[in-house]
Scaffold this motif. Sequence first.
Motif, PDB file in Angstrom:
ATOM      1  N   VAL A 582       0.832  -1.195   0.000  1.00  0.00           N
ATOM      2  CA  VAL A 582       0.000   0.000   0.000  1.00  0.00           C
ATOM      3  C   VAL A 582       0.873   1.253   0.000  1.00  0.00           C
ATOM      4  N   ALA A 583       1.932   1.232   0.816  1.00  0.00           N
ATOM      5  CA  ALA A 583       2.846   2.370   0.853  1.00  0.00           C
ATOM      6  C   ALA A 583       3.525   2.573  -0.495  1.00  0.00           C
ATOM      7  N   GLU A 584       3.885   1.481  -1.130  1.00  0.00           N
ATOM      8  CA  GLU A 584       4.535   1.563  -2.439  1.00  0.00           C
ATOM      9  C   GLU A 584       3.589   2.127  -3.488  1.00  0.00           C
ATOM     10  N   VAL A 585       2.349   1.665  -3.458  1.00  0.00           N
ATOM     11  CA  VAL A 585       1.362   2.137  -4.431  1.00  0.00           C
ATOM     12  C   VAL A 585       1.087   3.621  -4.248  1.00  0.00           C
ATOM     13  N   ARG A 586       1.013   4.042  -3.012  1.00  0.00           N
ATOM     14  CA  ARG A 586       0.693   5.445  -2.732  1.00  0.00           C
ATOM     15  C   ARG A 586       1.905   6.350  -2.793  1.00  0.00           C
ATOM     16  N   GLY A 587       3.090   5.762  -2.857  1.00  0.00           N
ATOM     17  CA  GLY A 587       4.279   6.578  -2.896  1.00  0.00           C
ATOM     18  C   GLY A 587       4.633   7.200  -1.574  1.00  0.00           C
ATOM     19  N   THR A 588       4.102   6.629  -0.456  1.00  0.00           N
ATOM     20  CA  THR A 588       4.420   7.156   0.870  1.00  0.00           C
ATOM     21  C   THR A 588       5.743   6.585   1.344  1.00  0.00           C
ATOM     22  N   ALA A 589       6.271   7.201   2.394  1.00  0.00           N
ATOM     23  CA  ALA A 589       7.633   6.898   2.814  1.00  0.00           C
ATOM     24  C   ALA A 589       7.776   5.525   3.444  1.00  0.00           C
ATOM     25  N   THR A 598      -7.461   3.547   5.067  1.00  0.00           N
ATOM     26  CA  THR A 598      -8.200   2.940   3.954  1.00  0.00           C
ATOM     27  C   THR A 598      -8.577   3.983   2.919  1.00  0.00           C
ATOM     28  N   GLY A 599      -7.773   5.051   2.820  1.00  0.00           N
ATOM     29  CA  GLY A 599      -8.087   6.141   1.890  1.00  0.00           C
ATOM     30  C   GLY A 599      -7.762   5.800   0.454  1.00  0.00           C
ATOM     31  N   ASP A 600      -7.946   6.796  -0.396  1.00  0.00           N
ATOM     32  CA  ASP A 600      -7.711   6.650  -1.831  1.00  0.00           C
ATOM     33  C   ASP A 600      -6.238   6.451  -2.126  1.00  0.00           C
ATOM     34  N   THR A 601      -5.955   5.690  -3.195  1.00  0.00           N
ATOM     35  CA  THR A 601      -4.565   5.355  -3.506  1.00  0.00           C
ATOM     36  C   THR A 601      -4.097   5.963  -4.805  1.00  0.00           C
ATOM     37  N   GLY A 602      -4.855   6.838  -5.378  1.00  0.00           N
ATOM     38  CA  GLY A 602      -4.468   7.376  -6.688  1.00  0.00           C
ATOM     39  C   GLY A 602      -3.186   8.168  -6.594  1.00  0.00           C
ATOM     40  N   ASP A 603      -2.230   7.819  -7.440  1.00  0.00           N
ATOM     41  CA  ASP A 603      -0.964   8.528  -7.502  1.00  0.00           C
ATOM     42  C   ASP A 603      -1.073   9.603  -8.567  1.00  0.00           C
ATOM     43  N   THR A 604      -1.156  10.859  -8.151  1.00  0.00           N
ATOM     44  CA  THR A 604      -1.289  11.943  -9.121  1.00  0.00           C
ATOM     45  C   THR A 604      -0.091  12.867  -9.081  1.00  0.00           C
ATOM     46  N   GLY A 605       1.052  12.353  -8.644  1.00  0.00           N
ATOM     47  CA  GLY A 605       2.238  13.194  -8.588  1.00  0.00           C
ATOM     48  C   GLY A 605       2.748  13.551  -9.957  1.00  0.00           C
ATOM     49  N   ASP A 606       3.476  14.651 -10.038  1.00  0.00           N
ATOM     50  CA  ASP A 606       4.055  15.109 -11.296  1.00  0.00           C
ATOM     51  C   ASP A 606       5.081  14.095 -11.766  1.00  0.00           C
ATOM     52  N   THR A 607       5.039  13.796 -13.053  1.00  0.00           N
ATOM     53  CA  THR A 607       5.940  12.780 -13.588  1.00  0.00           C
ATOM     54  C   THR A 607       6.950  13.338 -14.562  1.00  0.00           C
ATOM     55  N   ALA A 614      10.464  19.890 -24.212  1.00  0.00           N
ATOM     56  CA  ALA A 614      10.752  18.496 -23.871  1.00  0.00           C
ATOM     57  C   ALA A 614      10.276  18.203 -22.465  1.00  0.00           C
ATOM     58  N   THR A 615       9.609  17.095 -22.311  1.00  0.00           N
ATOM     59  CA  THR A 615       9.083  16.711 -21.001  1.00  0.00           C
ATOM     60  C   THR A 615       9.355  15.250 -20.770  1.00  0.00           C
ATOM     61  N   ASP A 616      10.103  14.939 -19.742  1.00  0.00           N
ATOM     62  CA  ASP A 616      10.381  13.557 -19.425  1.00  0.00           C
ATOM     63  C   ASP A 616       9.305  13.004 -18.525  1.00  0.00           C
ATOM     64  N   GLY A 617       8.610  11.980 -19.002  1.00  0.00           N
ATOM     65  CA  GLY A 617       7.560  11.365 -18.206  1.00  0.00           C
ATOM     66  C   GLY A 617       8.082  10.134 -17.522  1.00  0.00           C
ATOM     67  N   GLU A 618       8.477  10.216 -16.298  1.00  0.00           N
ATOM     68  CA  GLU A 618       8.982   9.074 -15.551  1.00  0.00           C
ATOM     69  C   GLU A 618       7.857   8.502 -14.717  1.00  0.00           C
ATOM     70  N   ALA A 619       7.479   7.264 -15.037  1.00  0.00           N
ATOM     71  CA  ALA A 619       6.342   6.668 -14.334  1.00  0.00           C
ATOM     72  C   ALA A 619       6.743   6.191 -12.969  1.00  0.00           C
TER      73      ALA A 619
END
Length: 619
Positions: A582-589, A598-607, A614-619
């Motif tokens: 869950v931490a990995e999916v959410r990008g938490t420390a 049990t909150g939302d897990t959507g990762d909407t961070g800038d990529t 030019a824009t590098d999209g790192e997933a």
Amino acid sequence: MALHMSSLFLRTLREDPADAEVPSHRLLVRAGYVRRVSPGIYTWLPLGLRVLRNVERIVREEMDAIGAQELLFPALLPKEPFEATGRWTEYGDNIFRLHDRKGAEYLLGPTHEEMFTLTVKDLFSSYKDLPLSIYQIQTKYRDEARPRAGVLRGREFVMKDSYSFDVDEAGLDKSYQAHRDAYVRIFDRLGFHYVIVEAMAGAMGGSKSEEFLATAEVGEDTYVHCASCGYSANVEAVRVPTPDPVPLDGLAAAHVEDTPDTPTIETLVAHLNERFPRDDRPWAAGDTLKNVVVMLAHPDGTREPLAIGVPGDREVDEKRLGAQVEPAEVEAFTEADFTANAALVKGYIGPGALGSEGSTGIRYLLDPRVVEGTAWVTGANEPGRHVVGLVAGRDFTADGTIEAAEVRPGDACPRCDGTLEAARGIEMGHVFQLGRKYAEALDLKVLDQNGKLVTVVMGSYGVGVSRAVACVAEGNHDELGLVWPRELSPVDVHVVATGKDEEVFVKAEEIARELEAHGVSALVDDRRGVSPGVKFKDSELIGVPTIVVVGRGLADGQVEVKDRRTNERRSVAVDDVVPTVVAEVRGTASAAEVSGDTGDTGDTGDTGDTGDTATDGEA
């Protein structure tokens, strides 16, 4: 509820489909995301539909964030609005046309400018109603002559098209910038490298136009960029730097020479160096003027010959030429056409026979580099003869100029003293300042502050939604299969149960349920009697970002967590696997941060970086 491989409507393939040309086509079919119905038409299977919906969600969120409002037009459209704008004819064979039982004519919408314009006209009449931005995410239809590359170029596709409506150009500038900024955020989140380039407006019309191109070797668009000043443009939109005119005083007179068996630039240059050597330097292809004749097929059925003069070291770029003459289509000049134009001597065509004042009357357009005072070797309109020293502006003129010659790496940058580099890309988004083209054609006006009727100014903004799925796949795969960016993945975690022990399957189900309880979606490979090797290959092919393997290590209280992008594996205590994932999916420390959450897990961070070019999209 978690998905289960045992019941999922999915069939993975070990072999590539015979018609697959590019990696995205090959992998999306093999991994069970799409299935071909006929050329350019595909079914979205459950996993593919989830990815498509994720792209739609991202687009919708960013459009809503700038205050745009969503609506939905029909795909079946009447003929009359397209007649009013001229596009019923201009589209030619590129649209699907049909009749109802009463004989009325319709089309399947390739785009919806007319519908948006008429709807605003129907509902709004005052400057107080503006500015307005409205959009839809909808299926479009175009009768592609050569559909290819799976869902990258199809006859049916999903697109987001939005339109802005403003009282004046200042308002349009603001709406345009708001959409442009939204597009940067959309493509950053989609997770691929892209560039923003100057573009041609094409059949859409309008003035300012920019494309968002995903960089890809399989891309159909070629663009150039300058490392010195940051200039970037689709080759169709590149404007050649025009040299200064050369004074005519003192230039030698032109003279006709016998040049037998020299119908090509290569043979002509060889002949010139053999028979007419120069002291300062050898003759080169760039000293010759090549005159190419094509046939333009106009939407109304008329055909018109067109001659293009370019330096002999350049070829005519069909895409650049096509962009300049839209909506006409470029066709080859056939032997029958030469027969019908007897004054044209194939291989020896010269300016004397061309132009509105020439013997053929064929419209003649020159490359911008052919400026007044420049001297050329070109055809003399006689078999086996060329003119040497024919001077532009003195000995011949044309009906105008055209940007149709190929653009090459190393060419001068139009903006600075640097040189251009070339690359390929896939068009993912296009923004236009349409101006008043459609508003004037359909009489969209509002009362301004002074009570005067003014024509509304429009902008048009498109995103290829279904194409984005393939585009992301092009930039996110390896030799094993797909590697989805987390925000687009059909699920967050792929749980693989291996072996025959019942305890393994029970624990895999338990992990999936707990993940779902934390808002983390899961796909469980619960197939019995399927070897671990097959399950591993399927998990790699499907490309979910995080893979949890429950197998032999369970006896020691361990499961394996694999990062699909890096293919790194690590053992995690079974009691810690849910908070860890869950931490990995959410990008938490750390896993501790999500314990009991049990909150939302959507990762909407800038990529990626949001620079203009030019824009590098790192997933």
